[in-house]
Design an enzyme around this catalytic site. Structure first.
Site, PDB file in Angstrom:
ATOM      1  N   CYS A  77       5.221  -6.682   0.705  1.00 45.50           N
ATOM      2  CA  CYS A  77       5.904  -6.094   1.866  1.00 45.50           C
ATOM      3  C   CYS A  77       4.957  -5.109   2.550  1.00 45.50           C
ATOM      4  O   CYS A  77       5.201  -3.908   2.612  1.00 45.50           O
ATOM      5  CB  CYS A  77       7.187  -5.393   1.405  1.00 45.50           C
ATOM      6  SG  CYS A  77       8.328  -4.982   2.725  1.00 45.50           S
TER       7      CYS A  77
ATOM      8  N   CYS B 149       8.048 -13.256  -0.932  1.00 46.05           N
ATOM      9  CA  CYS B 149       8.782 -12.087  -1.416  1.00 46.05           C
ATOM     10  C   CYS B 149       9.981 -12.508  -2.260  1.00 46.05           C
ATOM     11  O   CYS B 149      10.819 -13.303  -1.812  1.00 46.05           O
ATOM     12  CB  CYS B 149       9.256 -11.250  -0.236  1.00 46.05           C
ATOM     13  SG  CYS B 149      10.126  -9.749  -0.747  1.00 46.05           S
TER      14      CYS B 149
ATOM     15  N   GLU C 249      -1.826   9.818  -9.827  1.00 49.16           N
ATOM     16  CA  GLU C 249      -0.889   9.917  -8.718  1.00 49.16           C
ATOM     17  C   GLU C 249      -1.334  10.959  -7.702  1.00 49.16           C
ATOM     18  O   GLU C 249      -1.178  10.766  -6.492  1.00 49.16           O
ATOM     19  CB  GLU C 249       0.511  10.252  -9.238  1.00 49.16           C
ATOM     20  CG  GLU C 249       1.176   9.135 -10.023  1.00 49.16           C
ATOM     21  CD  GLU C 249       1.418   7.890  -9.191  1.00 49.16           C
ATOM     22  OE1 GLU C 249       1.409   7.974  -7.948  1.00 49.16           O
ATOM     23  OE2 GLU C 249       1.604   6.814  -9.784  1.00 49.16           O
TER      24      GLU C 249
ATOM     25  N   CYS D 297       6.519 -12.475   3.706  1.00 52.92           N
ATOM     26  CA  CYS D 297       7.948 -12.701   3.493  1.00 52.92           C
ATOM     27  C   CYS D 297       8.211 -13.997   2.733  1.00 52.92           C
ATOM     28  O   CYS D 297       9.160 -14.076   1.945  1.00 52.92           O
ATOM     29  CB  CYS D 297       8.687 -12.719   4.830  1.00 52.92           C
ATOM     30  SG  CYS D 297       8.658 -11.126   5.690  1.00 52.92           S
TER      31      CYS D 297
END
Length: 490
Positions: free
Chosen positions: A224, A234, A68, A231
């Protein structure tokens, strides 16, 4: 094939009377599906399905922490090799704690934002020294006790490794939430930041917080996306208010084209659900116009980036013949604090842009004489050219000079903050990317001799100067999207 995209929440026992309203777990009005990613990095064809982990993984805390931190402001494609080498060298926090800062900088060299590596090292030493080698187990303690660990990194480590029910908000999650809720104000503002964290913490699945958070991040990274959102693929399309707003806007435009007049019933959907506040701190501000060509990419919005600071530096690549005819180059170590702390670089000095050429060369000559303790003649300095390197907040222009001096007598033992290195040693040292770029620039201009070391390179070719320099400096990283194949619907 996979299961339904939406996971039904299990029935929960009603909250006890002793619980106050603030203590009762908030349940969102909709659930987020988990996104399944195959081991080869490609999205599963068809409907996303659930993959239930065998158990929580406390042993993964250290690896999640490292990954991370590396992924902050850095593309996945760049991080993979660095992460692999790092974990091979220091598989446990105890191993990293025993390493020297010089070793850490060497492994981090080229990854950028070098303070991240230094803070990982400091954090590992603190974990071993103060916590008996055990990582803190909550997001609150991780953020409070470990240097360089912010709210997002703490939430990611705690939820993925320890199963703590806490949300995460990174760039991908910001994009998903802003579009789902039509949050159009500057996402860097305190009001929007607080709202996004509240949403993330309210939506996170209590049974599988780590998988949920990773699914949200993958949804933002793969579907996204910032500019060309998928879209149609999604799983949250029916819940996305930004998508509904685009559809309504398109219908309104078509109606205007057919009827030749505006339809007052198709006014755009209000931001932040049915927000009725005149001056809402989360809505698109009146000064920001809706751009029909952007569609859902109107969300999120951020304030204009502050212009980077312009700096100019004079620098010298100083070469001398070493043992067995192999050329060596002088490196000096930067201060232990500030930009590129503790890294190695060619001798350099900041220079005002208004200085004339002779004044710049005199500054550089004085710097070299101070380092070597011997006279350096301006006539021996050969101007190579300019190299531009972009830091996060600085546009740095290096005015590069070359000096070949057979009589250079600077010795490492006398000056520990200076060293002579061969080209091979240079590439393995803790040097910033800008220095590697400068060395290759000088090679492309055929200033460096290299000696016996250069002759040993197999398949070495001499290209025209402009061609080699352009190929190295102007190359671009591949975007993360290029590493994934679009799901094929059957």
């Amino acid at each position: 094939m996979g299961r339904s995209a939406t996971k039904r929440a299990p029935k929960k026992e009603p909250p006890s009377p002793e619980q106050t309203e603030d203590q009762r777990p908030h349940r969102p009005s909709f659930s987020i599906p988990y996104i399944y990613i195959r081991g080869d990095g490609h999205p599963q064809e068809g409907t996303p399905r659930l993959v239930r982990p065998k158990q929580t993984r406390p042993a993964m805390a250290e690896t999640v922490w490292v990954s991370e931190v590396m992924l902050q402001q850095t593309q996945v494609s760049t991080v993979i090799d660095y992460y692999t080498r790092w974990m091979k060298r220091w598989p446990a926090v105890q191993d990293l704690a025993m390493a020297s800062l010089e070793e850490v900088n060497e492994k981090w060299s080229g990854l950028g934002y070098y303070s991240r590596g230094r803070r990982l090292h400091e954090g590992a030493q603190k974990v071993v020294r103060e916590f008996g080698g055990q990582m803190p187990r909550t997001a609150e303690d991780l953020q409070k006790l470990l240097p360089g660990v912010g709210r997002y990194t703490a939430g990611a480590v705690a939820s993925i490794s320890y199963g703590q029910v806490t949300g995460v908000v990174d760039g991908n999650v910001i994009r998903v939430l802003c579009r789902l809720r039509c949050i159009g104000a500057d996402f860097t503002s305190p009001a929007v930041t607080d709202a996004l964290w509240n949403l993330a913490n309210g939506l996170v699945d209590a049974d599988r917080p780590g998988d949920f958070n990773q699914a949200m991040m993958e949804l933002g990274a793969m579907v996204c996306t910032p500019k060309k959102a998928l879209c149609s693929e999604c799983p949250l399309q029916s819940l996305c208010r930004a998508y509904k707003k685009v559809e309504l806007d398109s219908a309104s435009s078509l109606n205007n084209l057919v009827n030749g007049r505006a339809n007052t019933q198709t006014s755009l959907i209000s931001d932040v659900e049915e927000c009725a506040v005149t001056s809402c701190s989360l809505c698109i501000q009146p000064s920001d116009q809706w751009d029909r060509s952007l569609g859902v990419a109107n969300y999120p919005r951020k304030s204009a980036k502050k212009p980077s600071r312009e700096e100019q530096t004079v620098l010298c690549v100083w070469e001398r013949p070493g043992e067995l005819g192999v050329s060596e180059y002088l490196l000096v170590q930067r201060p232990q604090k500030g930009l590129l702390a503790g890294m190695w670089e060619f001798p350099s000095m900041l220079s005002e842009k208004t200085l004339a050429e002779k004044e710049r060369e005199d500054i550089l000559r004085c710097r070299l004489q101070a380092l070597s303790g011997s006279d350096v003649s301006i006539k021996d300095l050969q101007y190579v050219g300019e190299v531009v390197h972009i830091f996060s907040h600085i546009n740095q222009t290096y005015l590069v000079y070359f000096l070949h001096c057979a009589s250079a007598k600077v010795e490492d033992a006398e000056h520990p903050a200076m060293r002579w290195v061969t080209r091979t040693q240079f590439m393995e040292s803790a040097v910033p990317t800008a220095m590697k770029k400068i060395l290759k620039f000088c090679e492309s201009r055929r200033f460096l001799s290299g000696g016996a070391e250069a002759k040993k390179e197999k398949g070495h070719k001499r290209y025209p100067a402009a061609r080699r320099f352009k190929a190295k400096v102007d190359s671009k990283q591949r975007s993360i999207q290029s590493f994934f194949k679009a799901a094929v619907k059957k």
